[in-house]
Design a protein around this motif. Structure first.
Motif, PDB file in Angstrom:
ATOM      1  N   ALA A   7       6.799   7.372 -10.034  1.00 55.59           N
ATOM      2  CA  ALA A   7       6.007   6.268  -9.667  1.00 55.59           C
ATOM      3  C   ALA A   7       4.883   6.350  -8.552  1.00 55.59           C
ATOM      4  N   ARG A   8       3.839   6.038  -8.469  1.00 53.95           N
ATOM      5  CA  ARG A   8       2.852   6.066  -7.468  1.00 53.95           C
ATOM      6  C   ARG A   8       1.513   5.432  -7.887  1.00 53.95           C
ATOM      7  N   PRO A   9       0.813   4.973  -6.810  1.00 52.25           N
ATOM      8  CA  PRO A   9      -0.397   3.919  -7.291  1.00 52.25           C
ATOM      9  C   PRO A   9      -1.398   4.997  -8.099  1.00 52.25           C
ATOM     10  N   ILE A  10      -2.013   4.702  -8.925  1.00 51.96           N
ATOM     11  CA  ILE A  10      -3.123   5.466  -9.694  1.00 51.96           C
ATOM     12  C   ILE A  10      -4.483   4.914  -9.787  1.00 51.96           C
ATOM     13  N   ARG A  11      -5.432   5.605  -9.912  1.00 49.61           N
ATOM     14  CA  ARG A  11      -6.603   5.007 -10.334  1.00 49.61           C
ATOM     15  C   ARG A  11      -6.964   4.626 -11.485  1.00 49.61           C
ATOM     16  N   ILE A  43      -0.453   0.854 -11.326  1.00 54.52           N
ATOM     17  CA  ILE A  43      -1.928   0.601 -11.709  1.00 54.52           C
ATOM     18  C   ILE A  43      -2.364  -0.472 -10.493  1.00 54.52           C
ATOM     19  N   GLY A  44      -3.607   0.124  -9.815  1.00 52.97           N
ATOM     20  CA  GLY A  44      -4.037  -0.751  -8.823  1.00 52.97           C
ATOM     21  C   GLY A  44      -3.370  -0.861  -7.463  1.00 52.97           C
ATOM     22  N   ALA A  45      -4.140  -1.312  -6.390  1.00 52.59           N
ATOM     23  CA  ALA A  45      -3.500  -1.169  -5.120  1.00 52.59           C
ATOM     24  C   ALA A  45      -2.523  -2.101  -5.010  1.00 52.59           C
ATOM     25  N   ALA A  46      -2.281  -3.177  -5.740  1.00 51.79           N
ATOM     26  CA  ALA A  46      -1.041  -4.264  -5.781  1.00 51.79           C
ATOM     27  C   ALA A  46      -0.327  -4.287  -6.868  1.00 51.79           C
ATOM     28  N   GLY A  47      -0.394  -2.903  -7.837  1.00 53.15           N
ATOM     29  CA  GLY A  47       0.362  -2.920  -8.888  1.00 53.15           C
ATOM     30  C   GLY A  47       0.051  -4.143  -9.977  1.00 53.15           C
ATOM     31  N   GLY A 302       3.066  -4.782 -15.047  1.00 51.23           N
ATOM     32  CA  GLY A 302       2.919  -5.130 -13.310  1.00 51.23           C
ATOM     33  C   GLY A 302       3.645  -6.446 -13.139  1.00 51.23           C
ATOM     34  N   GLY A 303       3.047  -7.058 -12.093  1.00 50.80           N
ATOM     35  CA  GLY A 303       3.484  -8.441 -11.729  1.00 50.80           C
ATOM     36  C   GLY A 303       4.410  -8.334 -10.940  1.00 50.80           C
ATOM     37  N   LEU A 304       4.800  -7.187 -10.044  1.00 49.82           N
ATOM     38  CA  LEU A 304       5.873  -7.296  -8.851  1.00 49.82           C
ATOM     39  C   LEU A 304       5.264  -7.441  -7.703  1.00 49.82           C
ATOM     40  N   GLN A 305       5.061  -8.794  -7.481  1.00 48.79           N
ATOM     41  CA  GLN A 305       4.360  -9.195  -6.375  1.00 48.79           C
ATOM     42  C   GLN A 305       5.107  -9.122  -5.142  1.00 48.79           C
TER      43      GLN A 305
END
Length: 314
Positions: A7-11, A43-47, A302-305
């Motif tokens: 798992a890692r942030p991706i473009r 996905i994205g800077a904030a998942g 997503g949605g892991l705030q």
């Protein structure tokens, strides 16, 4: 090609991260079939997951002039959270209308404040009335005429959102390459129906799409998805349905069983499921894995705030 990647942030234009979920002592039923998970939480800077794609065509291009952005959601809205991040990055003024007057502070609302979103509350009666008007009364509540704002509906769900989701769905289905010898069943959460519709449009005849309602609103949601499909007018090749046989509880609420399920899944696989959508999706997917040998794929939206997004136990 299926890929298992940490798992890692991706473009947003990267290939989807698809991870295998093997059988374990906590989940022995996985021995009956093959379970995969698409890591939209990376996905994205904030998942942002699916919200990243729903907003792709719902906001002006970077640097373009834009009037104040207005949208609406609940006190733990993933949509408003993603929208606040997007507007903060683009330096756009943004207003969020929050359903209910009894939520003065939640981790989501605190985050929205910190990102510069101006918040306004609607009691539940006004919220229902505005929904029936398709949110056209929101600009006047702030002293604007409709043409003076950039208005997004609840969940950001509209034709532009479906267009963005279709691009994500296409990348996932291209990676899975479903055919007669290797069919797949995709499971995803359904709140307003736009994300589900986007996947239905892109799936071929060797895909099945199973939507898992985030609350007890299956009949309303069935109509919503059907309407989106009719409005788009694209041909449908796959079988799809909403799983209304499994009681997943009210929206934003879960049982002790689901709470323990989230904990067990995190411990076994290092993947955190959000308590509103994806934990319920994974539960239904496990039931599917036990029934046949095809590939079963959880779409993590997503949605892991926060590390511990608050929900109410039923």
């Amino acid at each position: 090609m299926e890929k298992t990647i940490a798992a890692r942030p991706i473009r947003s234009n990267s290939e989807p991260l698809i991870q295998n979920i093997p059988a374990s002592p906590s989940f022995p039923e996985l021995g009956h079939g093959r379970l995969l998970i698409v890591r939209g939480d990376c996905i994205g800077a904030a998942g942002e997951g699916n919200k990243h794609f729903k907003l792709r065509y719902n906001l002006p291009q970077q640097g373009s002039p834009c009037p104040p952005v207005i949208s609406v959601g609940g006190p733990w809205s993933n949509h408003l959270h993603a929208l606040a991040h997007a507007c903060s990055r683009r330096n756009l003024p943004v207003h969020g209308f929050i359903r209910g007057l009894d939520y003065s502070s939640t981790p989501t609302i605190d985050s929205l404040h910190s990102l510069g979103m101006r918040l306004h509350h609607l009691d539940r009666v006004d919220f229902r009335a505005e929904r029936e008007r398709q949110w056209q009364g929101l600009p006047q509540r702030l002293g604007f005429e409709p043409h003076q704002v950039w208005l997004l509906p609840e969940g950001g769900s509209n034709a532009a959102a479906v267009k963005g989701v279709r691009e994500w769905a296409r990348s996932i289905i291209d990676a899975l390459r479903p055919d007669a010898a290797n069919p797949v069943t995709l499971y995803l959460g359904a709140g307003t129906g736009a994300t589900m519709a986007g996947f239905i449009f892109e799936a071929n005849e060797h895909c099945r799409i199973v939507g898992v309602p985030a609350g007890r609103f299956g009949l309303w949601l069935q109509t919503a998805v059907t309407n989106v499909l009719a409005e788009q007018g694209s041909p449908i090749e796959c079988d799809w349905w909403l799983d209304t046989t499994t009681d997943t509880g009210n929206f934003g609420r879960m049982t002790d069983w689901l709470r323990d399920f989230i904990s067990d899944f995190d411990r076994e696989y290092g993947i955190r499921l959000d308590p509103v959508y994806t934990c319920k999706v994974a539960r239904v997917a496990l039931e599917g894995v036990a029934q046949d040998q095809r590939r079963h794929v959880i779409i993590h939206t997503g949605g892991l705030q926060t590390p511990a997004l608050p929900v109410i136990l039923e």
